[in-house]
Motif scaffolding. Structure first.
Motif, short mmCIF file in Angstrom:
data_model
loop_
_atom_site.label_atom_id
_atom_site.label_comp_id
_atom_site.label_asym_id
_atom_site.label_seq_id
_atom_site.Cartn_x
_atom_site.Cartn_y
_atom_site.Cartn_z
N THR A 18 1.16 -1.05 -0.32
CA THR A 18 0.26 0.24 -0.22
C THR A 18 0.39 1.06 0.15
OG1 THR A 18 -1.99 0.90 1.25
CG2 THR A 18 -0.58 -0.05 2.82
N SER A 19 0.34 2.48 -0.22
CA SER A 19 1.02 3.91 -0.56
C SER A 19 1.39 4.53 1.30
CB SER A 19 0.44 4.90 -0.91
OG SER A 19 -0.89 5.09 -0.91
N ARG A 20 0.55 3.56 1.81
CA ARG A 20 1.07 4.52 3.16
C ARG A 20 0.09 3.47 3.58
NH1 ARG A 20 -3.65 7.12 5.52
NH2 ARG A 20 -4.57 7.70 3.32
N MET A 21 0.16 3.45 5.18
CA MET A 21 -0.43 3.00 6.84
C MET A 21 -1.69 3.19 6.65
SD MET A 21 1.24 0.05 7.48
CE MET A 21 0.54 -0.18 8.90
N PRO A 22 -2.78 3.18 6.77
CA PRO A 22 -3.80 3.62 6.93
C PRO A 22 -4.44 4.44 8.41
CG PRO A 22 -4.38 1.29 7.47
CD PRO A 22 -2.77 1.40 6.99
N LYS A 23 -5.09 5.18 9.11
CA LYS A 23 -5.15 5.52 10.78
C LYS A 23 -6.18 4.90 10.79
CE LYS A 23 -4.30 10.67 8.45
NZ LYS A 23 -5.03 11.50 8.43
N LEU A 24 -6.13 4.71 12.53
CA LEU A 24 -7.19 3.66 12.83
C LEU A 24 -8.54 4.01 12.48
CD1 LEU A 24 -7.57 1.76 15.48
CD2 LEU A 24 -8.27 3.93 16.86
N GLY A 25 -9.84 3.22 12.32
CA GLY A 25 -10.54 3.31 11.40
C GLY A 25 -10.64 3.25 9.99
#
Length: 298
Positions: A18-25
């Motif tokens: 993925t291009s970046r890590m997701p934020k919580l939720g």
């Protein structure tokens, strides 16, 4: 040819980029999902085999699809599997998210927890016959300690990769010939930040004071720090574009082990291991990203 035994973990790596890590939720898109053989133990055994070493692997897998994948991979690399297949426990799983060339991993150990001291004792002859034993911390700590005790009794060299990071007793460090933490694991063990050369020197001195004979701290783009006796040396990293760092440390340790057991001096072995690791991070995947010896131009 020297005999190398890897005692440790085997996991099915479920990897997504993925291009970046997701934020919580948050939900974000990913791509290039794959399922492949991994686990620190299996990766290190693969590195030894692909670089020309004679290696056996002592670990545990489940009697499931993932277990069959791991066993097939070991066979493909010419690694002798000396562990167990469990009908009660599923094969270990690693959920790997690769973002921006770095990775984040969540582990479910599964059958890796079955690599118990009792299993280690059943395989004492393997340790006794090996020239060196390579271990990590994705199996029960008491099993690592028991394997080190047996190795010490038989004069078998012990390589220890203290990952994932956790507290370790000085008795284990005292049975370790070559300790290879990364910078985060070194800080966890010592409380000393290794961002600077001064920090590396202090951390290595502390770990040697606690019993480890040789300490090599891998520092990613900053290369590594290591000691020859009381002298601390620094080796710069190869300059590459990192695509996936999943097996960086494992390939380094496998390469280091191959060279040292072949009689190379420590500085040459460290340089070689750094070059192998650089090739590994320039490719995607876990064990599959580790180069064969014939692919290397040095």
């Amino acid at each position: 040819m020297k005999k190398i035994l890897v005692v440790g973990s085997a996991n099915a790596d479920l990897t997504i980029h993925t291009s970046r890590m997701p934020k919580l939720g948050e939900t974000i898109p990913g791509n290039e999902f794959s399922t492949a053989a991994g686990g620190k133990g299996l990766n290190q055994a693969a590195a030894v085999a692909k670089l020309g070493g004679e290696v056996s692997f002592l670990g545990a897998v489940g009697c499931d699809t993932h277990g069959q994948l791991l066993l097939h991979t070991l066979q493909e690399y010419g690694i002798s599997f000396q562990g167990m297949e469990s009908k009660e426990e599923a094969t270990g799983i690693a959920l790997v998210t690769v973002a921006g060339g770095d990775n984040f991993i969540i582990l479910s150990p599964g059958a890796n927890n079955l690599v118990t001291p009792a299993l280690i004792e059943q395989k004492e002859s393997l340790i006794a016959e090996a020239d060196c034993v390579v271990m990590q911390l994705e199996i029960p700590l008491e099993s690592v300690i028991r394997a080190a005790e047996i190795a010490a009794a038989h004069g078998t060299m012990v390589f220890l990769n203290p990952a994932p990071a956790r507290e370790l007793p000085d008795t284990l460090l005292g049975m370790t010939d070559v300790l290879v933490p990364n910078e985060h694991e070194a800080e966890s063990l010592t409380g000393i930040c290794t961002d600077s050369e001064e920090g590396c020197v202090s951390a290595i001195q502390q770990l040697r004071g606690r019993g480890a004979e040789t300490v090599i701290i891998t520092r990613g783009e900053q290369g590594c720090a290591y000691n020859i006796g009381d002298n601390v040396m620094f080796c710069p990293a190869e300059k590459v574009h990192a695509v996936d760092t999943t097996s960086a440390g494992d390939s380094f340790i496998g390469a280091l082990c191959v060279k040292l057991t072949d009689g190379a001096d420590l500085s040459d072995a460290v340089k070689y291991a750094g070059k192998v690791s650089a090739v590994t991070v320039s490719r995607k995947g876990s064990s599959i990203s580790i180069p064969y010896a014939e692919e290397l131009d040095f």
